[in-house]
Design an enzyme around this catalytic site. Structure first.
Site, mmCIF file in Angstrom:
data_model
loop_
_atom_site.group_PDB
_atom_site.id
_atom_site.type_symbol
_atom_site.label_atom_id
_atom_site.label_comp_id
_atom_site.label_asym_id
_atom_site.label_seq_id
_atom_site.Cartn_x
_atom_site.Cartn_y
_atom_site.Cartn_z
ATOM 1 N N HIS A 14 7.955 9.705 24.506
ATOM 2 C CA HIS A 14 8.700 10.857 23.966
ATOM 3 C C HIS A 14 8.749 11.920 25.061
ATOM 4 C CE1 HIS A 14 9.505 13.750 20.391
ATOM 5 N NE2 HIS A 14 9.716 14.439 21.516
ATOM 6 N N HIS A 16 11.407 14.953 27.121
ATOM 7 C CA HIS A 16 12.677 15.691 27.246
ATOM 8 C C HIS A 16 12.941 15.930 28.726
ATOM 9 C CE1 HIS A 16 12.755 16.682 22.903
ATOM 10 N NE2 HIS A 16 11.444 16.660 23.040
ATOM 11 N N ARG A 18 16.115 16.998 29.692
ATOM 12 C CA ARG A 18 17.252 17.931 29.790
ATOM 13 C C ARG A 18 18.341 17.316 30.671
ATOM 14 N NH1 ARG A 18 14.637 19.932 25.588
ATOM 15 N NH2 ARG A 18 13.016 21.443 26.065
ATOM 16 N N LYS A 100 16.833 8.905 17.033
ATOM 17 C CA LYS A 100 15.951 10.022 16.702
ATOM 18 C C LYS A 100 16.505 10.812 15.527
ATOM 19 C CE LYS A 100 12.660 13.123 17.365
ATOM 20 N NZ LYS A 100 12.434 13.966 18.539
ATOM 21 N N HIS A 137 11.255 13.324 13.771
ATOM 22 C CA HIS A 137 10.626 14.646 13.864
ATOM 23 C C HIS A 137 10.221 15.018 12.445
ATOM 24 C CE1 HIS A 137 10.058 18.736 15.707
ATOM 25 N NE2 HIS A 137 9.961 18.982 14.403
ATOM 26 N N HIS A 175 5.152 12.990 17.681
ATOM 27 C CA HIS A 175 4.211 14.103 17.876
ATOM 28 C C HIS A 175 3.496 14.475 16.573
ATOM 29 C CE1 HIS A 175 7.901 16.014 16.636
ATOM 30 N NE2 HIS A 175 8.406 16.056 17.828
ATOM 31 N N LEU A 220 6.860 22.774 18.741
ATOM 32 C CA LEU A 220 7.033 22.293 17.371
ATOM 33 C C LEU A 220 6.858 20.788 17.331
ATOM 34 C CD1 LEU A 220 10.019 24.559 16.365
ATOM 35 C CD2 LEU A 220 7.689 24.652 15.452
ATOM 36 N N ASP A 248 5.867 14.538 24.663
ATOM 37 C CA ASP A 248 6.739 15.622 24.199
ATOM 38 C C ASP A 248 6.860 16.704 25.264
ATOM 39 O OD1 ASP A 248 8.532 16.914 22.588
ATOM 40 O OD2 ASP A 248 7.004 17.880 21.343
ATOM 41 N N ALA A 264 10.484 26.806 21.710
ATOM 42 C CA ALA A 264 9.377 25.873 21.459
ATOM 43 C C ALA A 264 9.421 24.749 22.490
ATOM 44 C CB ALA A 264 9.521 25.289 20.060
HETATM 45 C C1 NCD Z 1 11.287 20.151 21.905
HETATM 46 C C2 NCD Z 1 12.351 20.643 22.872
HETATM 47 O O1 NCD Z 1 12.164 21.709 23.477
HETATM 48 O O2 NCD Z 1 13.350 19.956 23.060
HETATM 49 N N1 NCD Z 1 10.425 21.256 21.593
HETATM 50 C C3 NCD Z 1 9.169 21.168 21.102
HETATM 51 O O3 NCD Z 1 8.586 22.209 20.797
HETATM 52 N N2 NCD Z 1 8.559 20.029 20.959
HETATM 53 C C4 NCD Z 1 11.932 19.563 20.708
HETATM 54 C C5 NCD Z 1 10.996 18.735 19.871
HETATM 55 O O4 NCD Z 1 10.570 17.669 20.269
HETATM 56 O O5 NCD Z 1 10.678 19.174 18.755
HETATM 57 ZN ZN ZN Z 2 10.139 16.399 21.550
#
Ligand code: NCD
Ligand code: ZN
Length: 346
Positions: A14, A16, A18, A100, A137, A175, A220, A248, A264
């Site tokens: 998991h 991100h 971007r 997702k 999520h 998560h 989150l 995450d 977040a």
């Molecule tokens: C994640 C994000 O910034 O894309 N933020 C987070 O707080 N985990 C989104 C997510 O996985 O909830």
């Molecule tokens: Zn995430």
């Protein structure tokens, strides 16, 4: 005490990445230590169709650091307009590994998410039929529900009914942050697993407010009480195949975090393996680190673990790590755990 540990190269189930400048700056933080990562689709606009996923994967591959042997695995962002045929084609062609589910409004860039899982039932049924995993999520979005209760209530009111209505659907609770989530996974032997982040093993909700508000610990689902953190640690170090690493890692530039309404997300890829070795050592379970970081997730997703290895080395002095990653859009702060770290990847 062990001072060196060699394990199969980990996978991050998991992450991100971007896009654009931020993606180019954060990729190496993952590719240095991980063989594969499951890439989350919450871009703006989100990765909704097979074509979106193929194009996003190409942008990632084109930006990989020279010589890196890294496989991005893609996800689709489930919307109420998602076409089950497109999802099936994407899976069967190998373009995606999972779908997702974001409850609409639950987290960063989740506005196009699902308001009612009944509306995506045909897609979920198709996924169950073809064996395509659903990453969830797991938080309700009703603002009247206390933010610290949103995961537990989601399990009871959304996740469990959805799983009962869709037999055979393979689900990953992403998560997981609560003892309730850990127990729910432990009490179901089939088609259910959970990822655990680096930071939820290391911080509880007090850390968010230690001496002042700590925006870089805000994510989150939000960190919960200490007993929840302890349940997550116990699950992670247990060797139970249903629990595996999903960092995450969620980069946001400092300007977006350190603000009156901060985003977040915790950015932890670069020092995750140092953090995890620390946690597993503290729990007397270094021998289970490989299962958590490199084996269990691969097994759940039905792929062979990496043939490569990484070696972690312990030192008595605390190890230092880069505090910030620079990007053309601004600096990104790396997760700074509330304890010294003694392990580094050689
Ligand atoms: C994640 C994000 O910034 O894309 N933020 C987070 O707080 N985990 C989104 C997510 O996985 O909830
Ligand atoms: Zn995430």
């Amino acid at each position: 005490m062990a001072s060196e540990l060699t394990i199969r190269k980990p996978d991050d189930w998991h992450v991100h990445f971007r896009d654009g400048a931020v993606m180019r700056a954060v990729l190496s933080g993952t590719t240095e230590h991980f063989a594969r990562a499951l890439v989350m689709p919450n871009l703006v606009p989100p990765v909704v169709t097979m074509n979106d996923a193929v194009a996003y994967r190409e942008r990632i591959v084109a930006s990989l650091p020279d010589g890196s042997d890294f496989t991005p695995m893609m996800t689709l962002y489930l919307t109420e307009a998602t076409d089950a045929d497109d999802v099936e084609r994407a899976y069967k062609s190998g373009a995606i590994t999972a779908v997702k589910l974001y409850p609409a409004g639950a987290t960063t860039n989740s506005d196009s998410g699902v308001t009612d899982v009944a509306r995506v039932a045909p897609v979920l049924e198709r996924m169950a039929e073809i064996g395509l995993p659903l990453c969830v999520h797991g938080e309700v979005t009703d603002p009247s529900i206390d933010i610290f209760d949103r995961e537990a209530i989601f399990i009871e009111t959304v996740l469990d009914p959805m799983r009962q209505r869709t037999p055979g659907l393979r689900v990953i609770m992403e998560h997981v942050t609560t003892e309730d989530g850990v127990r729910y996974v432990q009490s179901h032997s089939e088609n259910l697993a959970a990822t655990i982040t680096t930071h939820h093993l290391m911080i509880n909700r007090n850390h968010l407010f230690q001496g002042g508000i700590r925006p870089h610990f805000f994510c989150l689902p939000i960190a919960k009480r200490e007993h929840h953190r302890l349940a997550l640690r116990a699950a992670a170090v247990s060797g139970d195949g249903r629990f595996f690493l999903g960092t995450d890692s969620a980069p946001h530039v400092d300007g977006a975090k350190e603000s009156a309404c901060g985003c977040a997300g915790v950015y932890n890829s670069p020092n995750t393996m140092s953090c995890l070795a620390q946690v597993f050592e503290e729990e007397g379970a270094l021998d289970k680190l490989e299962a958590f970081a490199s084996l269990n997730g691969a097994a759940y997703y039905g792929v062979a673990p990496s043939d490569e290895t990484i070696t972690l080395k312990r030192q008595d002095d605390s190890v230092s790590y880069q505090a910030k990653v620079k990007t053309e859009d601004g600096d990104i702060t790396v997760f700074d755990p509330p304890c010294d770290l003694h392990w580094s990847v050689v």
